[in-house]
Write a protein that holds these residues in place. Structure first.
Motif, short mmCIF file in Angstrom:
data_model
loop_
_atom_site.label_atom_id
_atom_site.label_comp_id
_atom_site.label_asym_id
_atom_site.label_seq_id
_atom_site.Cartn_x
_atom_site.Cartn_y
_atom_site.Cartn_z
N TRP A 1 -68.93 -34.02 -16.41
CA TRP A 1 -69.49 -32.66 -16.49
C TRP A 1 -70.98 -32.71 -16.83
CZ3 TRP A 1 -66.99 -27.96 -15.73
CH2 TRP A 1 -67.68 -26.82 -16.13
N MET A 2 -71.35 -33.53 -17.81
CA MET A 2 -72.75 -33.60 -18.23
C MET A 2 -73.65 -34.21 -17.16
SD MET A 2 -72.61 -34.55 -22.29
CE MET A 2 -71.53 -35.96 -22.11
N MET A 3 -73.07 -34.99 -16.25
CA MET A 3 -73.87 -35.55 -15.16
C MET A 3 -73.98 -34.58 -13.99
SD MET A 3 -72.53 -39.50 -15.10
CE MET A 3 -73.62 -39.92 -13.75
N GLU A 4 -72.95 -33.75 -13.80
CA GLU A 4 -72.93 -32.85 -12.64
C GLU A 4 -73.74 -31.58 -12.88
OE1 GLU A 4 -69.69 -30.59 -9.73
OE2 GLU A 4 -69.04 -31.66 -11.53
N VAL A 5 -73.63 -30.99 -14.06
CA VAL A 5 -74.27 -29.70 -14.31
C VAL A 5 -75.79 -29.76 -14.18
CG1 VAL A 5 -74.64 -27.92 -16.05
CG2 VAL A 5 -72.34 -28.83 -15.68
N PRO A 6 -76.49 -30.78 -14.73
CA PRO A 6 -77.95 -30.82 -14.52
C PRO A 6 -78.34 -30.88 -13.04
CG PRO A 6 -77.33 -32.29 -16.31
CD PRO A 6 -76.05 -31.83 -15.67
N GLN A 7 -77.52 -31.54 -12.22
CA GLN A 7 -77.81 -31.59 -10.80
C GLN A 7 -77.66 -30.21 -10.15
OE1 GLN A 7 -79.06 -34.21 -9.22
NE2 GLN A 7 -79.02 -35.33 -11.15
N LEU A 8 -76.67 -29.43 -10.61
CA LEU A 8 -76.51 -28.06 -10.11
C LEU A 8 -77.70 -27.19 -10.49
CD1 LEU A 8 -72.71 -27.47 -10.81
CD2 LEU A 8 -73.79 -27.82 -8.60
N TYR A 9 -78.18 -27.37 -11.71
CA TYR A 9 -79.36 -26.62 -12.14
C TYR A 9 -80.57 -26.99 -11.27
CZ TYR A 9 -77.77 -24.24 -16.37
OH TYR A 9 -77.16 -23.38 -17.24
N LYS A 10 -80.73 -28.28 -11.05
CA LYS A 10 -81.89 -28.74 -10.30
C LYS A 10 -81.82 -28.31 -8.84
CE LYS A 10 -84.44 -32.97 -9.11
NZ LYS A 10 -84.47 -34.46 -9.26
N GLY A 11 -80.62 -28.38 -8.24
CA GLY A 11 -80.50 -28.09 -6.82
C GLY A 11 -80.24 -26.64 -6.48
N CYS A 12 -79.69 -25.85 -7.45
CA CYS A 12 -79.31 -24.47 -7.13
C CYS A 12 -79.86 -23.45 -8.12
CB CYS A 12 -77.78 -24.35 -7.08
SG CYS A 12 -76.99 -25.37 -5.82
N TYR A 13 -79.42 -23.56 -9.37
CA TYR A 13 -79.66 -22.48 -10.32
C TYR A 13 -81.14 -22.27 -10.65
CZ TYR A 13 -74.68 -23.39 -11.04
OH TYR A 13 -73.34 -23.60 -10.86
N ASP A 14 -81.91 -23.37 -10.78
CA ASP A 14 -83.31 -23.23 -11.14
C ASP A 14 -84.21 -22.95 -9.95
OD1 ASP A 14 -82.85 -23.54 -13.81
OD2 ASP A 14 -83.19 -25.70 -13.84
N LYS A 15 -83.64 -22.99 -8.75
CA LYS A 15 -84.42 -22.63 -7.57
C LYS A 15 -84.27 -21.14 -7.31
CE LYS A 15 -84.40 -27.02 -5.07
NZ LYS A 15 -84.03 -27.69 -3.80
N PRO A 16 -85.36 -20.44 -7.01
CA PRO A 16 -85.23 -19.00 -6.73
C PRO A 16 -84.45 -18.79 -5.45
CG PRO A 16 -87.45 -19.76 -6.23
CD PRO A 16 -86.75 -20.90 -6.93
N PRO A 17 -83.77 -17.66 -5.32
CA PRO A 17 -83.02 -17.38 -4.07
C PRO A 17 -83.94 -17.40 -2.87
CG PRO A 17 -82.48 -15.78 -5.79
CD PRO A 17 -83.66 -16.56 -6.29
#
Length: 359
Positions: A168-184
């Motif tokens: 979980w700790m390895m996957e969530v930062p990647q989701l932030y970097k690739g999706c959540y922290d990028k504007p729509p």
């Protein structure tokens, strides 16, 4: 978020995060701003979110007749999870689940006993104690000025070696970097939307052509005319009084569209170039018999080796061997399509995830 900056509700569904259970940190869930248009919708970095997925340790517990309240701590904050009891838990509490399980021959299979074991196992995964690991997913809501999750699914995670938490700790930062922290992605520019639509239509036209004609190889100029209607059907200026805007010619637009469509097909593994040369000859993966024979030979030969006898050949090993024997330009996507085709024809067998063998 400033109400003026909030995207219109009709565009929320265009954001893929809106339909997914967002795996956000508890800290961010607690600090999301609620929509002024629709209550129950929240925004993180302009992404509309209404359901989340969390994993954390239970730090407090309250039990009521119909639900549990678990405090979940993921290391960034604590959030309350409202978990409704299912019928099995209610039956257990009222004493209705304990039936006579001695029916049947001794030493044989007893369906009632097995059913009771499964019920007890399910009940144990829904009833957690402080210090145990809980995974919950469901919509976010604000109750009594406090942010909480109404869990649609929740269960205890047995993680003695912390494998689930590390993953979980390895996957969530990647989701932030690739999706959540990028504007729509902007959805209001019609020119960009039409360009994407045009490439999609061009890709589908080429796919249909390859399937209907059973094309094995081709050059770009062989299929270029197929996309000509997409260029000639583009909208013209609304008024004849508007001055023409200088831009690429029809031929340049056609070549650019074909190049983009071929790149999409290469990314999907549908076509590949066996040899990188000026001729630009493309091979259609599904119709390349030599590629399929090469893959079968590799799996047949290497499956006999002691190293691969038990589980079979891993896909990365097959890819490396194919590139050595056949072509350096075979992509992972093209190999996957070929392996699926061979497996559908029962030429090879998938022993486990990413492993293949042949008998």
């Amino acid at each position: 978020m400033d109400p003026a900056e909030e995207p219109p509700s009709m565009l929320w569904g265009l954001d893929p995060i809106f339909s997914a259970f967002a795996r956000l940190y508890v800290r961010d869930i607690l600090h999301m701003t609620e929509s002024t248009q629709v209550p129950g919708i929240y925004f993180y970095n302009s992404h509309p979110i209404y359901k989340v997925d969390v994993l954390g340790t239970v730090v407090y517990k309250r039990e009521r007749e119909d639900f549990f309240c678990y405090g979940v701590d993921d290391g960034t904050g604590v959030i309350n999870c409202l978990c409704w009891k299912n019928d099995l838990l209610k039956e257990q509490e009222t004493g209705k689940s304990g039936g006579d399980c001695t029916i049947g021959a001794q030493g044989g299979f007893n369906p009632l006993a097995e059913l009771k074991k499964r019920k007890l196992a399910q009940q144990s995964r829904c009833r957690l104690e402080i210090g145990e690991l809980l995974r919950a997913r469901g919509p976010v809501k604000t109750s009594r000025q406090q942010r909480e999750i109404t869990a649609s699914t929740f269960y205890k995670v047995n993680d003695p070696v912390m494998a689930a938490q590390i993953a979980w700790m390895m996957e969530v930062p990647q989701l932030y970097k690739g999706c959540y922290d990028k504007p729509p992605r902007p959805q209001i520019h019609t020119s960009g939307a039409s360009a994407i639509s045009c490439v999609t239509r061009a890709t589908q036209i080429l796919k249909d052509f390859f399937k209907q004609r059973e094309v094995t190889r081709f050059r770009p100029y062989d299929v270029q005319d197929l996309l000509q209607p997409l260029i000639t059907s583009q909208p013209q200026p609304a008024s004849a009084e508007q001055e023409p805007v200088a831009g690429p010619s029809a031929g340049q637009q056609l070549r650019k569209l074909l190049k983009e469509a071929l790149q999409v097909l290469q990314d999907e593994g549908i076509v590949f170039r066996k040899v990188s040369s000026q001729n630009e000859v493309y091979h259609v993966t599904a119709q390349d018999k030599d590629l399929l024979i090469t893959i079968k030979d590799i799996i047949r030969e290497d499956s006999k080796r002691e190293k691969y006898a038990e589980k079979g050949c891993h896909i990365l090993h097959i890819l490396s061997a194919v590139r050595q024997r056949y072509s350096l330009n075979v992509s992972n996507a093209a190999l996957m399509l070929s392996l699926k085709s061979l497996e559908c024809n029962s030429d090879i067998i998938s022993t486990s995830d990413s492993y293949y063998t042949m008998f």
